[in-house]
Write a protein that holds these residues in place. Structure first.
Motif, PDB file in Angstrom:
ATOM      1  N   THR A  45       0.856  -1.174   0.000  1.00  0.00           N
ATOM      2  CA  THR A  45       0.000   0.000   0.000  1.00  0.00           C
ATOM      3  C   THR A  45       0.897   1.231   0.000  1.00  0.00           C
ATOM      4  O   THR A  45       2.123   1.128   0.113  1.00  0.00           O
ATOM      5  CB  THR A  45      -0.940   0.011   1.229  1.00  0.00           C
ATOM      6  N   THR A  51      -5.989   1.772   1.502  1.00  0.00           N
ATOM      7  CA  THR A  51      -6.325   0.628   0.663  1.00  0.00           C
ATOM      8  C   THR A  51      -5.865   0.887  -0.760  1.00  0.00           C
ATOM      9  O   THR A  51      -6.214   1.905  -1.355  1.00  0.00           O
ATOM     10  CB  THR A  51      -7.848   0.371   0.671  1.00  0.00           C
ATOM     11  N   THR A  79      -6.279  -4.423   9.046  1.00  0.00           N
ATOM     12  CA  THR A  79      -6.945  -4.719   7.774  1.00  0.00           C
ATOM     13  C   THR A  79      -8.443  -4.511   7.886  1.00  0.00           C
ATOM     14  O   THR A  79      -9.086  -3.996   6.961  1.00  0.00           O
ATOM     15  CB  THR A  79      -6.634  -6.165   7.351  1.00  0.00           C
ATOM     16  N   ALA A  82      -9.084  -0.736   7.895  1.00  0.00           N
ATOM     17  CA  ALA A  82      -8.774  -0.070   6.626  1.00  0.00           C
ATOM     18  C   ALA A  82      -9.670  -0.525   5.489  1.00  0.00           C
ATOM     19  O   ALA A  82     -10.105   0.286   4.665  1.00  0.00           O
ATOM     20  CB  ALA A  82      -7.307  -0.320   6.258  1.00  0.00           C
ATOM     21  N   ASP A  83      -9.969  -1.838   5.421  1.00  0.00           N
ATOM     22  CA  ASP A  83     -10.636  -2.400   4.247  1.00  0.00           C
ATOM     23  C   ASP A  83     -12.062  -2.870   4.496  1.00  0.00           C
ATOM     24  O   ASP A  83     -12.807  -3.081   3.538  1.00  0.00           O
ATOM     25  CB  ASP A  83      -9.831  -3.593   3.711  1.00  0.00           C
TER      26      ASP A  83
END
Length: 247
Positions: A45, A51, A79, A82-83
């Motif tokens: 990233t 992301t 994760t 963020a996603d």
């Protein structure tokens, strides 16, 4: 043989060999596969918490195929934040693996898609015995290590007792690094995208002072998928590892 067939045959054999060789071993744990995409310069990233989509549609389909070959799929809380992933098999035929989040301080939002799933209850590995419950999640309290993070060896023992024999790790960088540092990653499937980012790498310091003690990839394989390169192999943690004789 197609790329998907090639990887599946290899991974299924690796998983079976791993468990047959560990029969009677005092530390019963899942076979662990690392799988992630990176740029040509090793970045996953542009910066932590951001992301960046690196896999093509074909690469994403391969990732979902890999998910279908595992009992559980684990990501870190970074994760999730963020996603907001689903961790399902949407681009392939097969059963969804058990979603698992490594979250020592219990930061997973109740609004996350993993907590809101109607199909599976997400397991959250945490050190917080008094944390508030999350609807749609099952909290699994694991002892902490010296740094206050979830003790990975103990976490793997717990997952094994819960029926997880094949575990896939998708990230993020802190989780990937932690499993390599602990010597708990057994295989890696890496997608290399044709782009340079100059950003945040998947692997942080491993604490090794000698390159001979660093994790090494054996039984190395590679195939091209469109403009991407897929590389996979077994991970070895000793310099004098015997060569693989399988064909």
């Amino acid at each position: 043989m197609s790329l998907n067939e090639d990887i599946e045959r290899w991974l299924v054999r690796e998983q079976a060999d791993f468990h047959s060789l560990r029969l009677g071993n005092s530390e019963a744990r899942p076979h662990v596969t690392l799988s992630y995409a990176q740029s040509w310069d090793g970045s996953i990233t542009t910066a932590p918490g951001r992301t960046v989509v690196l896999s093509s549609d074909e690469g994403m389909q391969m990732t979902h195929q890999l998910r279908s070959l595992h009992d559980g799929i684990l990501v870190g809380i970074g994760t999730v934040l963020a996603d907001d992933p689903q961790l399902t098999v949407r681009e392939w035929t097969g059963a969804d693996p058990q979603p698992i989040v490594l979250d020592s301080q219990l930061r997973i939002p109740a609004s996350s898609r993993l907590c809101q799933s109607e199909h599976q209850t997400c397991w959250v590995l945490t050190t917080q015995a008094t944390g508030a419950a999350r609807s749609g999640c099952e909290l699994i309290v694991v002892p902490g290590d010296d740094s206050g993070q979830v003790h990975l060896h103990k976490a793997m023992e717990i997952l094994y007792r819960r029926g997880i024999r094949k575990l896939m790790i998708e990230g993020g960088a802190a989780v990937i690094t932690a499993f390599l540092r602990a010597g708990l990653a057994d295989a890696a499937v890496l997608t290399v995208a044709p782009v340079f980012i100059g950003g945040y790498n998947a692997i942080g310091p491993l604490g090794n002072t000698d390159t001979l003690s660093c994790p090494r990839v054996t039984t190395l394989h590679s195939r091209q998928l469109g403009n991407e390169i897929i590389v996979w192999g077994r991970l070895c943690y000793t310099h004098a590892a015997p060569p693989d004789t399988t064909t």
